[in-house]
Design a protein around this motif. Structure first.
Motif, mmCIF file in Angstrom:
data_model
loop_
_atom_site.group_PDB
_atom_site.id
_atom_site.type_symbol
_atom_site.label_atom_id
_atom_site.label_comp_id
_atom_site.label_asym_id
_atom_site.label_seq_id
_atom_site.Cartn_x
_atom_site.Cartn_y
_atom_site.Cartn_z
ATOM 1 N N ALA A 53 0.833 -1.199 0.000
ATOM 2 C CA ALA A 53 0.000 0.000 0.000
ATOM 3 C C ALA A 53 0.870 1.251 0.000
ATOM 4 C CB ALA A 53 -0.915 0.001 1.232
ATOM 5 N N GLU A 54 0.351 2.317 -0.606
ATOM 6 C CA GLU A 54 1.105 3.569 -0.656
ATOM 7 C C GLU A 54 1.308 4.140 0.743
ATOM 8 O OE1 GLU A 54 2.576 5.034 -3.271
ATOM 9 O OE2 GLU A 54 2.019 3.207 -4.346
ATOM 10 N N ASP A 55 2.407 4.837 0.908
ATOM 11 C CA ASP A 55 2.698 5.460 2.195
ATOM 12 C C ASP A 55 1.693 6.573 2.486
ATOM 13 O OD1 ASP A 55 4.894 3.889 2.708
ATOM 14 O OD2 ASP A 55 6.325 5.310 1.848
ATOM 15 N N PRO A 56 1.320 6.750 3.743
ATOM 16 C CA PRO A 56 0.471 7.880 4.101
ATOM 17 C C PRO A 56 1.215 9.195 3.902
ATOM 18 C CG PRO A 56 1.264 6.771 6.063
ATOM 19 C CD PRO A 56 1.678 5.920 4.912
ATOM 20 N N GLU A 57 0.467 10.293 3.699
ATOM 21 C CA GLU A 57 1.096 11.598 3.510
ATOM 22 C C GLU A 57 1.843 12.052 4.763
ATOM 23 O OE1 GLU A 57 -1.557 14.535 2.066
ATOM 24 O OE2 GLU A 57 -2.181 13.373 0.311
ATOM 25 N N ASP A 58 1.320 11.694 5.915
ATOM 26 C CA ASP A 58 1.953 12.062 7.185
ATOM 27 C C ASP A 58 3.064 11.059 7.488
ATOM 28 O OD1 ASP A 58 2.694 12.645 9.762
ATOM 29 O OD2 ASP A 58 0.668 12.617 10.598
ATOM 30 N N PRO A 59 4.324 11.471 7.481
ATOM 31 C CA PRO A 59 5.426 10.529 7.726
ATOM 32 C C PRO A 59 5.320 9.812 9.065
ATOM 33 C CG PRO A 59 6.261 12.623 6.901
ATOM 34 C CD PRO A 59 4.818 12.834 7.207
ATOM 35 N N SER A 60 4.685 10.441 10.047
ATOM 36 C CA SER A 60 4.587 9.809 11.367
ATOM 37 C C SER A 60 3.679 8.592 11.348
ATOM 38 C CB SER A 60 4.082 10.816 12.405
ATOM 39 O OG SER A 60 2.715 11.136 12.175
ATOM 40 N N GLN A 61 2.873 8.454 10.272
ATOM 41 C CA GLN A 61 1.943 7.333 10.171
ATOM 42 C C GLN A 61 2.516 6.154 9.376
ATOM 43 O OE1 GLN A 61 -1.162 7.463 11.902
ATOM 44 N NE2 GLN A 61 0.079 9.156 12.711
#
Length: 273
Positions: A53-61
């Motif tokens: 799955a694509e990475d979330p926009e928020d790096p902390s997630q």
């Protein structure tokens, strides 16, 4: 056996390697496991592959599995043993009973395997290493080296005892490596000159992929050995032979996404059973 990857009776059950702290051991002993939580079902989770799955926009997630390498200042471990410990700790956690159906680590683990498979290695020494043992995970000792794999999670939610550990500086001197021993061989492309922290994440990927590519019976036998393996630096001739095994479908290769240290698409490790 499959090739490249981007990043019944249950004879092997319970944590394959024990935890040191009494509170962690007590929590494990108190947990009740579903009859559906078998070695075969846990192996099937590895065998199905990863979601990507694509990475979330928020790096902390972003989801990642933390790894901690025990690298004391005085008398540091052999590089090959440290990497073997990292590889074995990773696959041991992935097949631990606590990641199985209905168990305490299942939700976090399956969420991670549905995303991009990422690992971040840190180093610890002294009191830092002892504190890390209190965070849920699996520790493996190989010779004079130790590594601990932790339950995957969001990088922003990382336990403070792990978050404060240093990512950089996870290196030890190379040594004359011994001959390979019984079990699979995880060949590292020596020309990439990866730090031991980067290499630890890569051999962790390789041990997961190799376990998933095995049959359940083969993987159960490997688990019974404590996931014994050799991690060695491949010279050009050894790398060519290992690459031939991948093309023949008899080995698995890790291709790195290129976020750190190496170019995107680089083949970092080849695991030959």
């Amino acid at each position: 056996m499959t090739g490249d990857h981007m990043t019944g009776d249950d004879m092997i059950d319970g944590p394959i390697f024990g935890e040191a702290p009494d509170d962690v051991a007590a929590a494990t002993a108190a947990e009740e496991f579903s009859p559906d939580n078998t070695f075969a079902s846990r192996h099937a989770e590895l065998a199905r592959g990863y979601g990507g799955a694509e990475d979330p926009e928020d790096p902390s997630q972003v989801l990642a599995m933390p790894l901690v390498l025990h690298i004391p200042k005085v008398d540091p471990p052999l590089r090959s043993e440290l990497l073997e410990a990292a590889a074995r700790a990773t696959v041991a956690l992935c097949l631990d009973q606590r990641v199985g159906v209905g168990a305490s680590w299942n939700e976090a683990f399956t969420e991670w395997t549905s995303a991009r498979i990422r690992k971040v290695a840190r180093r610890a020494r002294g009191a830092q290493w002892h504190a890390a043992q209190e965070v849920p995970g699996v520790t493996v000792d190989v010779g004079g080296a130790s590594a601990r794999a932790f339950v995957p999670g969001r990088v922003g939610d990382l336990d403070p005892r792990i978050k404060r550990l240093q990512i950089g500086g996870t290196d030890v001197s190379a040594e004359d490596e011994p001959a390979v021993s019984a079990g699979p061989v995880l060949w590292i492309d020596a020309s990439l000159s990866m730090t031991v922290g980067k290499a630890a994440a890569q051999v962790g990927h390789a041990s997961m992929l190799l376990a998933g590519a095995m049959s359940t019976a083969q993987c159960r036998e490997w688990a019974a050995s404590g996931f014994a393996c050799s991690v060695r630096s491949a010279n050009p001739e050894q790398w060519t032979r290992a690459s031939d095994e991948v093309r023949a479908g008899r080995a698995v290769a890790v291709r790195d996404a290129g976020f750190t240290e190496v170019a995107p698409g680089s083949t970092t490790v080849i695991a030959v059973p």
